[in-house]
Structure formats: structure tokens, C-alpha cells
Design an enzyme around this catalytic site. Structure first.
Site: not given
Length: 477
Positions: A82, A157, A181
Site C-alpha cells: 500500500k 483506504s 480500511s
């Protein structure tokens, strides 16, 4: 016709060790799919083909040079990271145009562990600015879209990570979860996701304010076993970690739990949102009740409970979230380049007096004690993952008002942050779909340190209602 990306990560690893599959061939396959399809689903911010191919070549040499029983667990397997987190020598934008040219000078602690485990790092997955919203739309990459319907958001996210795995651009991916997330995008992209116990994966080097350990690192995957394999590799403690998780017993792995019968468990369930006034979509309720019935059919004791939450924890969580947003370092003169929600949260965070912040943290700790006391008699707790199925792109920002945007986010994901506050492990399972084929996840939370129980139970549910062969149309392209 079967393709490389049809193979699970566990299967790929086994074929590597038997020298029946080449890490170089697999890496090239995924890099080709990323090039062709990555922007369509908004999966990556930065792709690192040179790094990935070199790591794949190194893995292939190691496969022929060492005893297969002594090879690292992830040798040759592609694991995207990420873009909130650092990979040394690779751009790290944190989802913000302010950091569009920033290059990391070090690895996150868990990234260094991925390297030691033999992982191939094909790139950095898309994330919203500083990971603050529950959707992934920014100015550094195309919006992350669920491959099941590219007019809809992949969530956030860890939206890029979920889009990548669901579109067959990687076998699994690393994500982060500070308020849902990992579980949010896993749910809307039809994946299995794990938020581990607080402290299970080191947060070193800690760069943002997180005094109660809301954020954790974990896997998104197509199968329970794949997620367990990646979690085993990510699991790393550091002597400086403020919230060490209970260790696994000697000789145990999370992957081994996916092969165990969970036994008869005592389970609680509720579908009443911990945020009063929030409505739960009928398809979500149907998925929740259907899972409760399935658990009973599998022999578990399922009790519906009334959660003792009045929603006040959401206000305290918002205070802590805003202060964390304000703590993110932004170069002088660059504040105006941040997205409206980020600026709004930072302004709110800077306006919070220190005593009010301390009180918000204390109230979240009290909430955690209450929740853990209520959940204590049960091995796991079943709830919906989200309040609605996947929403259209732009749903949260439609009004242009950051306050309304934040309210819409809370209404979309009222269940998720409970377990970030308590520190419990939680998983989302892709057991259901809407009538038009959109994924709907259900969530199970377990006792502190008991990821193994969740994995055993998840594997049992996966066997009872298999989902692996259910793929979006982009899978065959």
C-alpha cells in the site's frame, strides 16, 4: 481456460517448490496484467517492474540452489504494498499530490520482513490521501474501482490493494486498517480480509500519532489460506512496539489453523449499527441473517445480542482521527494542495485542546473495556461488514461539503472501527452477493490474539459456501 492468476498463492508456492512453475514467468504475467488493466480499476500508484523482475530472478535461482524445505515462505510470490508505507528506493506518495515525487529512503518494518520472506514487490497500491477516507480517489492515480462494477468505488483506504487482487493483478496484497480500511475494500471487491490483533504486525517505524494503536497491517486475499500465509509472513514484533500481541504457541502458524476444525463455538451476532440512525441495506441484512443460519447449520451456538453502544464513541473516534490527520507532516506552503476532506480534518484536529484530546482517548479506552466485557462470553461476533453494498464513485464527495462527506463515510461503515478501538482481530468474508452480483461481506471479530479461531471458522465457512470460482468479468481479460 486456466491462467496463472487462477492459481492461489498457496498453490503457486507449492508449484515453485516442485520447480513446476517459474517465479519469473509468474511475475511477468502479473506485470503484463497490471500494464493492461491496472489503470482501469485504479489499482496502482507506482509499478516497479525492474525491482520485481530482479527479485523474481533471485527467487528462481534460490529455488534451484536450496532444499525446498528450507526456502522462505513467500519465495517468488508477488505482494503489492500500500502506498501509505515505505519501500526503500520507491516512490511513496501517501495518496497525495503534495508527495508525488517523494522517494522512501527505508523500508517499513514489515516490508523488510516481506523481503526476508522472499516476496516479489511489483508496486505500490492506490490509497486515498493519508489513508483518511473510506474510498480511494486522489490526484496521483485513477480512482480505485471494484472490478465487479467499475462505476463503483473499491472502498478504502486499501482500495488499490483490493482492486488489484480482485482483478487478478496479484495473488494477494498487503493492506492497512485504522478504521476498517482492509475490511471495507475487501467487502466491496469480494475478497477475504484480515485486520489482525493490535500489535500483531509491527508498526515500526511509527510516523503518525496513534496513541491507542488503531492502525494495523494485514492481508487481502482470494482465499482464507492465502490470507493466513501472508499474515504468517507479516507477523513481526519489535522490542519498541507499544502494543505487543499475544504470541502464537511454539510451532504454530496461522496457515495451520486453516486446516483445523474450529469445533463447536459460541457466537454472538447483531446487525444494529453502533451509530444510531444508520440504516442497513436489505441485501446486507439478508447476508447477515443467512450467515447466522449457516453457522447454526454448521453446529455453532449463535445468540443475537443487543450491543450496548449509544454512538458516542464515533465522536471520540472522530476527534482522535482529526488530530492524527493534523499530525501528518506537510511542507510549508503546501496545505492548500491537500484535498478538501484532508484540510477540513486537519483544521479540526489543530483546534482540539490537549485536555479534550486526552479525554477522547480515555473515552475510547472506556468504550473498548465495555465492548470487550460484552463480547467476552463469545468466541466470535458476527455483524455486517458495511451498511450498504458498493456505492458509486463520487458518492461521498457529491455535495462538496467535507462535513457531509465524513457523515456519509460513517453511515457507510458504522461497524468497522469498533474493533480498531478494542484491538480485536476481525475478518470479512465474501459469502454473499446482491441480486445483480455485487459483493456483500460479513464480518467476524474474535478474542484478542485469537486470529487462529477466526481463520479456522472462516475456512469452515469457505468450505461450506465456496467463493473462489466467483470472479468478475475482467478476470478473463
Amino acid at each position: 481456460m486456466s491462467e496463472i492468476h487462477d492459481l492461489t498463492a498457496v498453490r503457486q508456492a507449492a508449484l515453485f517448490r516442485r520447480r513446476e512453475l517459474s517465479p519469473v514467468e509468474v511475475t511477468d504475467h502479473y506485470l503484463d496484467r497490471i500494464e493492461r488493466l491496472g489503470d482501469e480499476v485504479g489499482a496502482f500508484v507506482t509499478v516497479t517492474p525492474e525491482l520485481a523482475r530482479q527479485q523474481a530472478r533471485n527467487a528462481e535461482k534460490q529455488l534451484f540452489a536450496e532444499d525446498p524445505e528450507r526456502l522462505p515462505a513467500l519465495l517468488g510470490l508477488c505482494v503489492p504494498v500500500k502506498d501509505l508505507d515505505m519501500v526503500a528506493g520507491v516512490r511513496c506518495t501517501r495518496g497525495s499530490r503534495v508527495f508525488a515525487d517523494h522517494v522512501a529512503d527505508a523500508d517499513e518494518g514489515y516490508v523488510a520482513e516481506l523481503r526476508r520472506a522472499g516476496a516479489v514487490l511489483p508496486g505500490k497500491t492506490n490509497t486515498p490521501e493519508f489513508g483518511l477516507p473510506c474510498y480511494t480517489e486522489n490526484e496521483v492515480a485513477p480512482p480505485a474501482r471494484t472490478p465487479w462494477d467499475t462505476t463503483r468505488s473499491a472502498g478504502g483506504s486499501s482500495g488499490g490493494a483490493a482492486a488489484a487482487v480482485a482483478a487478478g493483478l496479484a495473488p494477494f496484497a498487503q493492506g492497512g486498517d485504522g478504521g476498517g480500511s482492509i475490511r471495507i475494500p475487501a467487502s466491496v471487491c469480494g475478497l477475504y480480509g484480515i485486520k489482525p490483533t493490535r500489535g500483531r504486525v509491527t508498526a515500526a517505524p511509527l510516523r503518525t500519532a496513534d496513541p491507542i494503536g488503531l492502525s494495523v497491517t494485514g492481508p487481502l486475499a482470494r482465499t482464507v489460506a492465502d490470507a493466513a500465509l501472508l499474515l504468517d509472513a507479516l507477523t513481526l514484533g519489535d522490542v519498541g512496539d507499544p502494543f505487543p500481541a499475544p504470541p502464537l504457541p511454539a510451532g504454530e502458524t496461522f496457515l495451520s489453523h486453516t486446516r483445523r476444525d474450529p469445533g463447536r463455538l459460541r457466537l454472538a451476532c447483531f446487525a444494529t449499527p453502533p451509530l444510531p440512525g444508520t440504516e442497513v441495506h436489505p441485501d446486507v441484512l439478508a447476508a447477515h441473517h443467512g450467515t447466522a443460519r449457516l453457522l447454526e447449520e454448521l453446529g455453532h451456538d449463535v445468540t443475537e445480542i443487543t450491543p450496548p453502544f449509544d454512538g458516542s464513541h464515533m465522536d471520540h473516534f472522530a476527534t482522535v482521527w482529526a488530530v492524527a490527520a493534523a499530525s501528518a507532516p506537510v511542507p510549508d506552503g503546501q496545505e492548500h494542495r491537500l484535498r478538501p476532506l484532508t484540510r477540513w480534518l486537519r483544521e479540526r484536529g489543530r483546534a482540539v485542546p490537549a485536555p479534550d484530546y486526552v479525554e477522547a482517548v480515555a473515552q475510547l479506552r472506556r468504550f473498548a473495556r465495555l465492548a470487550l466485557t460484552v463480547f467476552a462470553p463469545y468466541d466470535a461476533v458476527l455483524t455486517p461488514t458495511l451498511a450498504t453494498p458498493p456505492v458509486p464513485l463520487g458518492h461521498f464527495t457529491a455535495t462538496g461539503d467535507p462535513a457531509e462527506e465524513f457523515a456519509r463515510m460513517n453511515a457507510f461503515t458504522p461497524f468497522g472501527n469498533v474493533y480498531n478501538i478494542t484491538g480485536q482481530p476481525a475478518v470479512t468474508l465474501p459469502l454473499h452477493t446482491t441480486a445483480d452480483g455485487l459483493p456483500v461481506g460479513v464480518m467476524l471479530a474474535g478474542r484478542i490474539g485469537a486470529e487462529g479461531t477466526l481463520l479456522s471458522l472462516s475456512a469452515q465457512l469457505e468450505a461450506a459456501r465456496p467463493w473462489l470460482d466467483r470472479t468478475p468479468g475482467i478476470w478473463r481479460r
